[in-house]
Design an enzyme around this catalytic site. Structure first.
Site, short mmCIF file in Angstrom:
data_model
loop_
_atom_site.label_atom_id
_atom_site.label_comp_id
_atom_site.label_asym_id
_atom_site.label_seq_id
_atom_site.Cartn_x
_atom_site.Cartn_y
_atom_site.Cartn_z
N LYS A 203 0.45 8.63 -1.39
CA LYS A 203 -0.46 8.91 -2.50
C LYS A 203 -1.91 8.64 -2.17
O LYS A 203 -2.24 7.69 -1.47
CB LYS A 203 -0.06 8.02 -3.69
CG LYS A 203 1.34 8.31 -4.19
CD LYS A 203 1.62 7.61 -5.50
CE LYS A 203 1.79 6.13 -5.31
NZ LYS A 203 2.03 5.40 -6.55
N GLY A 353 2.23 -0.88 6.33
CA GLY A 353 3.63 -1.21 6.57
C GLY A 353 4.45 -0.03 7.07
O GLY A 353 5.13 -0.13 8.10
N GLY A 376 -0.55 -4.93 3.21
CA GLY A 376 -1.55 -5.01 2.15
C GLY A 376 -2.87 -5.58 2.63
O GLY A 376 -3.94 -5.09 2.29
#
Ligand code: ADP
Ligand code: MG
Length: 396
Positions: A203, A353, A376
């Site tokens: 996304k 990741g 993250g």
């Protein structure tokens, strides 16, 4: 971003608190992958070699309730660490209290204590995750100096990183942390040019911050993965059944304008009628037919990207080019991995990741200069954000 490291302080005879990342996958109490324990060894060994007393702690998984604690103890990790170090490791199944304090006070120089999962403190009011000041102070009181080597949680202000550091205890980076800051920091802030960023994944909304931060810094930004189709829609190109974030189309337009010809969109897609590896695939240039969805970049895009990459001196990659988990849609990611593997004189970095997993799964892990261990955290570093865990480490 010059931070003090474990090499900048005296460790002999000191009680050294070390926040490591022992967040390993466990199945039925057995560690299925000990990569993270091995990755923490250089810092741990250094502390021991210098004559320090190592007090190690980490989170493991998510713990919200008493029941969540089952299967999340660091006990098996302490056992494995003992094997890897070839020495006795004392495990204390508590996160505070007399047993822990006694174990620490009994440590000899070069001795090791591991204490229980820091997130066990979350059961009672999220003390770890909400950076409870008293908890940070308590943990800080157990040691003389603090080494933060857990890059993966550096984007969070927890008691076990920021809480301890903010008491004023001398706080330095471990080797893993140092490596992450060096590679990602330099690639973004002072890259050898040309610098090419490759951004993909599912996304746009996950990567907006990264794209915005990299527009002024990169020489080229190659777009792939599912976010392609939000950009396509912004340009009025038909996308069929492809993934799209309708509420991000205007933003995609803005990014296209801002980036100008730095931003390179795919010219073709590998498509299928369903999100499945079992149905026939097609290749389409530009528009995706109404009954198809774009699931990978096509061969012409791989060629286009490879051509741009061949001159790159710095490559920063975040987000796979397609649904690499299915072999029919892995070729784009493989093609980009190959193009990067061919570079002999470039610093190449993967953050993210799934991107790191893709490189490993597809057999290219050793071809990169650096694969970030923190999904993250590396994303936020690429976004140009200040990571609280990192900010709390003493400057050089
Ligand atoms: P990272 O973890 O590296 O930051 P993301 O989590 O953003 O990467 O995205 C990874 C996921 O994106 C993968 O699971 C992959 O299957 C998915 N993906 C890639 N291309 C597409 C696409 N065209 N359509 C749908 N999903 C995609
Ligand atoms: Mg991901």
């Amino acid at each position: 971003m010059a931070k003090k490291t474990v090499q900048d302080i005296d460790l002999k005879g000191k009680k050294v608190l070390v926040r490591v990342d022992f967040n390993v996958p466990l199945k039925d109490g057995v560690i299925t992958d000990d990569t993270r324990i091995k990755a923490a060894l250089p810092t741990i060994k250094y502390v021991l070699d210098q004559g320090g007393k190592a007090i190690l702690f980490s989170h493991l998984g998510r713990v919200k309730t008493e029941e969540d604690k089952a299967g999340k103890s660091l006990a098996p990790v302490a056992d494995r660490l003992g094997e890897l170090l070839g020495k006795e490791v004392t495990f204390v199944p508590e996160t505070r209290g007399e047993a822990l304090e006694t174990a620490i006070n009994n440590l000899e120089d070069g001795g090791v204590v591991v204490f229980e999962n820091t997130r066990f403190e979350d059961v009672d009011g999220k003390k770890e995750s909400k950076n409870d000041a008293d908890l940070g102070k308590y943990w800080a009181s157990l040691g003389d100096v603090f080494v933060n080597d857990a890059f993966g949680t550096a984007h969070r202000a927890h008691a076990s990183n920021v809480g301890i550091a903010s008491t004023g205890i001398p706080t330095v980076a471990g080797f893993l942390m140092e490596k992450e800051i060096k590679f990602i920091g330099e690639a973004v802030e002072e890259p050898k040019r040309p610098m090419v960023a490759i951004l993909g994944g599912a996304k746009v909304s996950d990567k907006i911050g990264v794209i915005e931060n990299l527009i002024p810094k990169a020489d080229k930004i190659l777009i792939g993965g599912g976010m392609t189709y939000t950009f396509y829609r912004a340009k009025g190109i038909e996308i069929g059944k492809s993934l799209v974030e309708a509420d991000k189309v205007d933003l995609a337009k803005e990014l296209i304008e801002k980036a100008g010809d730095k931003l390179v969109l795919p010219v073709d897609s590998v498509t299928a009628a369903e999100f499945s590896n079992e149905v026939p695939t097609e290749v389409h240039e530009g528009a995706v037919p109404a009954d198809q969805m774009g699931l990978d970049i096509g061969p012409k895009t791989v060629e286009l990207f490879a051509n741009i990459l061949k001159d790159a001196k710095t490559v920063v990659w975040n987000g796979p080019m397609g649904v690499f988990e299915m072999s029919n849609f892995a070729k784009g990611t493989i093609g980009v991995c190959e193009a990067i593997a061919n570079l002999t004189d470039a610093t190449t970095i993967i953050g993210g990741g799934d991107s790191a997993a893709a490189a490993e799964q597809l057999g290219f892990a050793d071809k990169f200069t650096h694969i970030s261990t923190g999904g993250g955290a590396s994303l936020e570093l690429l976004e140009g954000k200040e990571l609280p865990g990192l900010a709390a480490i003493n400057d050089k």
